[in-house]
Design a protein around this motif. Sequence first.
Motif, PDB file in Angstrom:
ATOM      1  N   SER A 289       0.791  -1.075   0.078  1.00  0.00           N
ATOM      2  CA  SER A 289       0.194  -0.064   0.000  1.00  0.00           C
ATOM      3  C   SER A 289       0.778   1.307   0.028  1.00  0.00           C
ATOM      4  CB  SER A 289      -0.911   0.167   1.470  1.00  0.00           C
ATOM      5  OG  SER A 289      -0.066  -0.101   2.392  1.00  0.00           O
ATOM      6  N   LEU A 290       2.024   1.194   0.606  1.00  0.00           N
ATOM      7  CA  LEU A 290       2.664   2.547   0.760  1.00  0.00           C
ATOM      8  C   LEU A 290       4.209   2.466  -0.031  1.00  0.00           C
ATOM      9  CD1 LEU A 290       2.172   3.209   4.573  1.00  0.00           C
ATOM     10  CD2 LEU A 290       1.078   4.268   2.538  1.00  0.00           C
ATOM     11  N   GLY A 291       4.530   1.239  -0.653  1.00  0.00           N
ATOM     12  CA  GLY A 291       5.505   1.189  -1.120  1.00  0.00           C
ATOM     13  C   GLY A 291       6.971   0.708  -0.402  1.00  0.00           C
ATOM     14  N   PRO A 292       8.103   0.522  -1.036  1.00  0.00           N
ATOM     15  CA  PRO A 292       9.135   0.019  -0.110  1.00  0.00           C
ATOM     16  C   PRO A 292       9.991   0.958   0.560  1.00  0.00           C
ATOM     17  CG  PRO A 292       9.958   0.247  -2.733  1.00  0.00           C
ATOM     18  CD  PRO A 292       8.332   0.591  -2.301  1.00  0.00           C
ATOM     19  N   ASP A 293       9.866   2.182   0.253  1.00  0.00           N
ATOM     20  CA  ASP A 293      10.578   3.267   1.117  1.00  0.00           C
ATOM     21  C   ASP A 293      10.310   3.153   2.718  1.00  0.00           C
ATOM     22  OD1 ASP A 293      11.666   5.548   2.033  1.00  0.00           O
ATOM     23  OD2 ASP A 293      10.706   6.953   0.647  1.00  0.00           O
ATOM     24  N   HIS A 294      11.431   2.860   3.421  1.00  0.00           N
ATOM     25  CA  HIS A 294      11.754   2.758   4.624  1.00  0.00           C
ATOM     26  C   HIS A 294      10.869   4.061   5.418  1.00  0.00           C
ATOM     27  CE1 HIS A 294      14.154  -0.695   3.381  1.00  0.00           C
ATOM     28  NE2 HIS A 294      13.377  -1.406   4.539  1.00  0.00           N
ATOM     29  N   ARG A 295      10.927   5.198   4.991  1.00  0.00           N
ATOM     30  CA  ARG A 295      10.115   6.331   5.478  1.00  0.00           C
ATOM     31  C   ARG A 295       8.976   6.030   6.038  1.00  0.00           C
ATOM     32  NH1 ARG A 295      10.628  11.978   2.841  1.00  0.00           N
ATOM     33  NH2 ARG A 295       9.855  10.613   1.126  1.00  0.00           N
ATOM     34  N   TRP A 296       8.192   5.315   5.150  1.00  0.00           N
ATOM     35  CA  TRP A 296       6.858   5.031   5.217  1.00  0.00           C
ATOM     36  C   TRP A 296       6.738   3.466   5.787  1.00  0.00           C
ATOM     37  CZ3 TRP A 296       4.262   9.348   5.065  1.00  0.00           C
ATOM     38  CH2 TRP A 296       4.703  10.370   4.182  1.00  0.00           C
ATOM     39  N   LEU A 297       7.582   2.663   5.410  1.00  0.00           N
ATOM     40  CA  LEU A 297       7.147   1.313   5.650  1.00  0.00           C
ATOM     41  C   LEU A 297       7.361   1.060   7.187  1.00  0.00           C
ATOM     42  CD1 LEU A 297       7.199  -1.840   4.872  1.00  0.00           C
ATOM     43  CD2 LEU A 297       9.472  -1.878   4.325  1.00  0.00           C
ATOM     44  N   LEU A 298       8.395   1.532   7.686  1.00  0.00           N
ATOM     45  CA  LEU A 298       9.002   1.231   9.310  1.00  0.00           C
ATOM     46  C   LEU A 298       7.682   1.674   9.904  1.00  0.00           C
ATOM     47  CD1 LEU A 298      12.457   2.120   9.357  1.00  0.00           C
ATOM     48  CD2 LEU A 298      11.398  -0.128   9.125  1.00  0.00           C
ATOM     49  N   PRO A 299       6.961   3.294  10.012  1.00  0.00           N
ATOM     50  CA  PRO A 299       5.981   3.578  10.924  1.00  0.00           C
ATOM     51  C   PRO A 299       4.810   2.800  10.492  1.00  0.00           C
ATOM     52  CG  PRO A 299       6.620   5.221   9.280  1.00  0.00           C
ATOM     53  CD  PRO A 299       7.601   4.266   9.097  1.00  0.00           C
ATOM     54  N   GLY A 300       4.541   2.330   9.299  1.00  0.00           N
ATOM     55  CA  GLY A 300       3.319   1.699   8.803  1.00  0.00           C
ATOM     56  C   GLY A 300       3.399   0.562   9.488  1.00  0.00           C
ATOM     57  N   SER A 301       4.262  -0.116   9.550  1.00  0.00           N
ATOM     58  CA  SER A 301       4.591  -1.605  10.037  1.00  0.00           C
ATOM     59  C   SER A 301       4.403  -1.343  11.637  1.00  0.00           C
ATOM     60  CB  SER A 301       5.925  -2.194   9.833  1.00  0.00           C
ATOM     61  OG  SER A 301       6.002  -2.378   8.552  1.00  0.00           O
ATOM     62  N   VAL A 302       4.847  -0.547  12.335  1.00  0.00           N
ATOM     63  CA  VAL A 302       4.428  -0.232  13.744  1.00  0.00           C
ATOM     64  C   VAL A 302       2.950  -0.191  14.158  1.00  0.00           C
ATOM     65  CG1 VAL A 302       4.756   1.494  15.668  1.00  0.00           C
ATOM     66  CG2 VAL A 302       6.487   0.724  14.236  1.00  0.00           C
ATOM     67  N   ILE A 303       2.368   0.779  13.405  1.00  0.00           N
ATOM     68  CA  ILE A 303       0.804   0.795  13.524  1.00  0.00           C
ATOM     69  C   ILE A 303       0.032  -0.174  13.092  1.00  0.00           C
ATOM     70  CG2 ILE A 303      -1.026   2.397  12.876  1.00  0.00           C
ATOM     71  CD1 ILE A 303       1.026   4.672  12.242  1.00  0.00           C
ATOM     72  N   LEU A 304       0.333  -0.931  11.973  1.00  0.00           N
ATOM     73  CA  LEU A 304      -0.451  -1.860  11.369  1.00  0.00           C
ATOM     74  C   LEU A 304      -0.356  -3.254  12.444  1.00  0.00           C
ATOM     75  CD1 LEU A 304      -2.787  -2.985   9.412  1.00  0.00           C
ATOM     76  CD2 LEU A 304      -0.987  -3.520   7.828  1.00  0.00           C
ATOM     77  N   GLY A 305       0.930  -3.296  12.606  1.00  0.00           N
ATOM     78  CA  GLY A 305       1.341  -4.422  13.564  1.00  0.00           C
ATOM     79  C   GLY A 305       0.658  -4.511  15.040  1.00  0.00           C
ATOM     80  N   GLY A 306       0.292  -3.283  15.323  1.00  0.00           N
ATOM     81  CA  GLY A 306      -0.336  -3.330  16.710  1.00  0.00           C
ATOM     82  C   GLY A 306      -1.630  -3.790  16.325  1.00  0.00           C
ATOM     83  N   ALA A 307      -2.233  -3.165  15.349  1.00  0.00           N
ATOM     84  CA  ALA A 307      -3.823  -3.494  14.769  1.00  0.00           C
ATOM     85  C   ALA A 307      -3.975  -4.955  14.822  1.00  0.00           C
ATOM     86  CB  ALA A 307      -4.148  -2.789  13.711  1.00  0.00           C
TER      87      ALA A 307
END
Length: 352
Positions: A289-307
């Motif tokens: 959904s957000l692409g491979p850029d770690h600027r978005w990948l890392l925070p996105g993984s934090v939030i979705l991982g919690g969900a």
Amino acid sequence: MNPARSHSIKTVLLVLIGLCTLAISLVSLNTGTVELTTSETTSVLAYRLGLSSEKPGILADTVVWDLRLPRIVLALAVGAGISLAGAAMQGLFRNPLADPGIIGVSSGAATGGVIAILFGGLFAASWPGFTQYALPICAMAGGVGTTFLIYRLSNIGGRTHIATMLLTGIAVNAISGALIGFVVTRFADDTQIRTITFWTLGSLAGANWHSALLVSGLTLLGAIWVLSQWRSLNAFLLGEAEAFQLGISVQRVKSGLIFVTAAMVGITVAACGIIGFVGLVVPHMIRLSLGPDHRWLLPGSVILGGAVMVLADLGARTLVAPAELQIGILTALIGGPFFLGLLLSAKRKLSI
């Protein structure tokens, strides 16, 4: 697409994922063996947070504040930690199949945890403080040692060989399983055997405010540092030599990522046992959904991982109520087919 427009769209997606996480957490707070209304839950939260002087009912207060809320906080911390560790490992190893459970990091942490459960009490008289924290310390040590071993064995000519990494993970999982089986059958009593059996299958049933705040605090510290390394992880996607030419201190960043991500996996394993596939599935969902850029990948993984973790815990609590399903079983049933599909889609690139 215009970079500014792409930035805005990804920011909106992150906010939406965060709102979904909040909504799932509120649903989980109201749902369970004891059904509560939204007004009862709100009353407890308002009273406990000092926003209201009206005392809630004893049953609602106990269920919300003492049982469900610390469990949700722990689920958010565990999901965020595992998912962030998975995303960082996939960037570090330059391999989309790198998952703490699959490559053996979780098993190494579990081995350290089992040793702490069985032998931590031997130090109760001389080092009472160590006994209290023996489980997280030994689990983190097991996770860190295993990650260094996997990295050293699977790194060939400066690149991580996918087949070697997966085979190393299989070997580490087998050895860890054998070690756990040996020490349990040789040294554990009946109570310890039951404790270890349910712990290794993964569960948040033992959550309390102490464990929730401890895991949340340590995960937050690790997450802040890993999130700050998004530029280095982007550079690693080009290769270590290219990253060095871009001014990245390759060895320092690699050692730091290995230590911090493995320690995060270790503390989550100590808190709730082995939770498989979350660290694999969540980064891939964010990458789609957000692409491979770690600027978005890392925070996105934090939030979705919690969900995802809160949702999995809700399913574990309610699917076979009044009994409870081990959460590690549930994540494996969902994540296993996902991993097989991922492996089949990439089979042309594999040479096992």
